[in-house]
Design an enzyme around this catalytic site. Structure first.
Site, PDB file in Angstrom:
ATOM      1  N   ASP A  50       0.851  -1.196   0.000  1.00  0.00           N
ATOM      2  CA  ASP A  50       0.000   0.000   0.000  1.00  0.00           C
ATOM      3  C   ASP A  50       0.887   1.247   0.000  1.00  0.00           C
ATOM      4  O   ASP A  50       1.907   1.298   0.679  1.00  0.00           O
ATOM      5  CB  ASP A  50      -0.914  -0.010   1.230  1.00  0.00           C
ATOM      6  CG  ASP A  50      -2.083   0.941   1.069  1.00  0.00           C
ATOM      7  OD1 ASP A  50      -3.226   0.461   0.910  1.00  0.00           O
ATOM      8  OD2 ASP A  50      -1.869   2.170   1.101  1.00  0.00           O
ATOM      9  N   ILE A  51       0.463   2.255  -0.756  1.00  0.00           N
ATOM     10  CA  ILE A  51       1.249   3.484  -0.870  1.00  0.00           C
ATOM     11  C   ILE A  51       1.227   4.288   0.438  1.00  0.00           C
ATOM     12  O   ILE A  51       2.159   5.060   0.705  1.00  0.00           O
ATOM     13  CB  ILE A  51       0.738   4.325  -2.081  1.00  0.00           C
ATOM     14  CG1 ILE A  51       1.832   5.231  -2.619  1.00  0.00           C
ATOM     15  CG2 ILE A  51      -0.511   5.112  -1.749  1.00  0.00           C
ATOM     16  CD1 ILE A  51       1.546   5.777  -4.009  1.00  0.00           C
TER      17      ILE A  51
ATOM     18  N   ASN B 121     -12.864  -3.273   2.496  1.00  0.00           N
ATOM     19  CA  ASN B 121     -13.818  -2.175   2.571  1.00  0.00           C
ATOM     20  C   ASN B 121     -14.779  -2.296   1.397  1.00  0.00           C
ATOM     21  O   ASN B 121     -14.348  -2.529   0.263  1.00  0.00           O
ATOM     22  CB  ASN B 121     -13.092  -0.829   2.504  1.00  0.00           C
ATOM     23  CG  ASN B 121     -12.250  -0.559   3.747  1.00  0.00           C
ATOM     24  OD1 ASN B 121     -12.653  -0.911   4.852  1.00  0.00           O
ATOM     25  ND2 ASN B 121     -11.095   0.039   3.569  1.00  0.00           N
TER      26      ASN B 121
ATOM     27  N   GLY C 168     -16.102   2.677   3.662  1.00  0.00           N
ATOM     28  CA  GLY C 168     -14.734   3.191   3.694  1.00  0.00           C
ATOM     29  C   GLY C 168     -13.922   2.899   2.447  1.00  0.00           C
ATOM     30  O   GLY C 168     -12.715   3.134   2.412  1.00  0.00           O
ATOM     31  N   GLN C 169     -14.573   2.371   1.401  1.00  0.00           N
ATOM     32  CA  GLN C 169     -13.830   2.046   0.182  1.00  0.00           C
ATOM     33  C   GLN C 169     -13.503   3.322  -0.591  1.00  0.00           C
ATOM     34  O   GLN C 169     -14.369   4.185  -0.782  1.00  0.00           O
ATOM     35  CB  GLN C 169     -14.661   1.095  -0.688  1.00  0.00           C
ATOM     36  CG  GLN C 169     -13.885   0.543  -1.881  1.00  0.00           C
ATOM     37  CD  GLN C 169     -14.662  -0.534  -2.637  1.00  0.00           C
ATOM     38  OE1 GLN C 169     -15.814  -0.847  -2.285  1.00  0.00           O
ATOM     39  NE2 GLN C 169     -14.050  -1.079  -3.664  1.00  0.00           N
TER      40      GLN C 169
ATOM     41  N   HIS D 118     -10.333  -5.305  -3.454  1.00  0.00           N
ATOM     42  CA  HIS D 118      -9.006  -5.680  -2.954  1.00  0.00           C
ATOM     43  C   HIS D 118      -9.106  -6.100  -1.497  1.00  0.00           C
ATOM     44  O   HIS D 118      -9.973  -5.631  -0.762  1.00  0.00           O
ATOM     45  CB  HIS D 118      -8.007  -4.523  -3.089  1.00  0.00           C
ATOM     46  CG  HIS D 118      -8.514  -3.218  -2.544  1.00  0.00           C
ATOM     47  ND1 HIS D 118      -9.384  -2.425  -3.252  1.00  0.00           N
ATOM     48  CD2 HIS D 118      -8.292  -2.585  -1.371  1.00  0.00           C
ATOM     49  CE1 HIS D 118      -9.675  -1.356  -2.536  1.00  0.00           C
ATOM     50  NE2 HIS D 118      -9.042  -1.430  -1.382  1.00  0.00           N
TER      51      HIS D 118
ATOM     52  N   HIS E 206      -7.024  -5.928   1.970  1.00  0.00           N
ATOM     53  CA  HIS E 206      -5.893  -5.373   2.715  1.00  0.00           C
ATOM     54  C   HIS E 206      -5.338  -6.464   3.626  1.00  0.00           C
ATOM     55  O   HIS E 206      -6.101  -7.195   4.270  1.00  0.00           O
ATOM     56  CB  HIS E 206      -6.344  -4.233   3.635  1.00  0.00           C
ATOM     57  CG  HIS E 206      -6.823  -3.004   2.959  1.00  0.00           C
ATOM     58  ND1 HIS E 206      -6.068  -1.855   2.845  1.00  0.00           N
ATOM     59  CD2 HIS E 206      -8.004  -2.724   2.363  1.00  0.00           C
ATOM     60  CE1 HIS E 206      -6.766  -0.922   2.231  1.00  0.00           C
ATOM     61  NE2 HIS E 206      -7.949  -1.416   1.927  1.00  0.00           N
TER      62      HIS E 206
HETATM   63  P1  5GP Z   1      -9.802   1.263   0.223  1.00  0.00           P
HETATM   64  O1  5GP Z   1     -10.113   2.418   1.120  1.00  0.00           O
HETATM   65  O2  5GP Z   1     -10.392   1.452  -1.149  1.00  0.00           O
HETATM   66  O3  5GP Z   1     -10.127  -0.067   0.837  1.00  0.00           O
HETATM   67  O4  5GP Z   1      -8.221   1.241   0.100  1.00  0.00           O
HETATM   68  C1  5GP Z   1      -7.515   1.743  -0.989  1.00  0.00           C
HETATM   69  C2  5GP Z   1      -6.060   1.655  -0.614  1.00  0.00           C
HETATM   70  O5  5GP Z   1      -5.311   1.846  -1.798  1.00  0.00           O
HETATM   71  C3  5GP Z   1      -5.606   2.725   0.386  1.00  0.00           C
HETATM   72  O6  5GP Z   1      -5.039   2.092   1.523  1.00  0.00           O
HETATM   73  C4  5GP Z   1      -4.585   3.541  -0.399  1.00  0.00           C
HETATM   74  O7  5GP Z   1      -3.496   3.962   0.392  1.00  0.00           O
HETATM   75  C5  5GP Z   1      -4.155   2.574  -1.485  1.00  0.00           C
HETATM   76  N1  5GP Z   1      -3.739   3.229  -2.717  1.00  0.00           N
HETATM   77  C6  5GP Z   1      -4.392   4.236  -3.374  1.00  0.00           C
HETATM   78  N2  5GP Z   1      -3.714   4.591  -4.477  1.00  0.00           N
HETATM   79  C7  5GP Z   1      -2.621   3.788  -4.535  1.00  0.00           C
HETATM   80  C8  5GP Z   1      -1.532   3.700  -5.469  1.00  0.00           C
HETATM   81  O8  5GP Z   1      -1.423   4.413  -6.451  1.00  0.00           O
HETATM   82  N3  5GP Z   1      -0.581   2.755  -5.183  1.00  0.00           N
HETATM   83  C9  5GP Z   1      -0.656   1.937  -4.091  1.00  0.00           C
HETATM   84  N4  5GP Z   1       0.338   1.068  -3.924  1.00  0.00           N
HETATM   85  N5  5GP Z   1      -1.664   2.010  -3.192  1.00  0.00           N
HETATM   86  C10 5GP Z   1      -2.633   2.924  -3.415  1.00  0.00           C
END
Ligand code: 5GP
Ligand code: ZN
Length: 110
Positions: A31-32, A86, A92-93, A99, A101
């Protein structure tokens, strides 16, 4: 493949990532913005927006993603880990490409 999806761009190689696993159906990368010392995402190459959009046709793929969690976590040195999916804006998505986590190793200082 969805043109404006950040994870589809990562899958195609248009956006770089710190990849830890890839096969013909799944990719996994760090994760970034990590929320733990180890925090990676398990992502299907198929663009499916949320868990709510899945049906029995996705059963094999979802099972494969889930079974990758302990394998990749062990490779990252984790003895235990948390998983999170999420689902939906209210869940919270933020990235609408399904995906899992995987977190472990304690919280970050950030
Ligand atoms: P969500 O909230 O949709 O479950 O999580 C999305 C996740 O994707 C977040 O933890 C966010 O930090 C990660 N993320 C968003 N953009 C990027 C990206 O460009 N690269 C990577 N490696 N992670 C990302
Ligand atoms: Zn996508």
């Amino acid at each position: 493949m969805s043109a404006d999806c950040i994870f589809c761009k990562i899958i195609s190689g248009a956006i770089p990532c710190k990849k830890i696993y890839e096969d013909d159906e799944v990719i996994a990368f760090h994760d970034i913005k990590p929320m733990a010392k180890v925090h990676f995402l398990i992502v299907p190459k198929l663009h499916v927006e949320t868990l709510k959009d899945c049906d029995t046709s996705h059963q094999q793929l979802l099972g494969k993603m889930l079974l990758l969690a302990p394998k990749l976590a062990a490779e990252q040195g984790l003895k235990g880990f948390k998983t999170l999916i999420n689902t939906g804006k209210e869940g919270g998505q933020e990235v609408f490409h399904i995906h899992i986590h995987v977190f472990g190793g304690g919280k970050t200082d950030a």
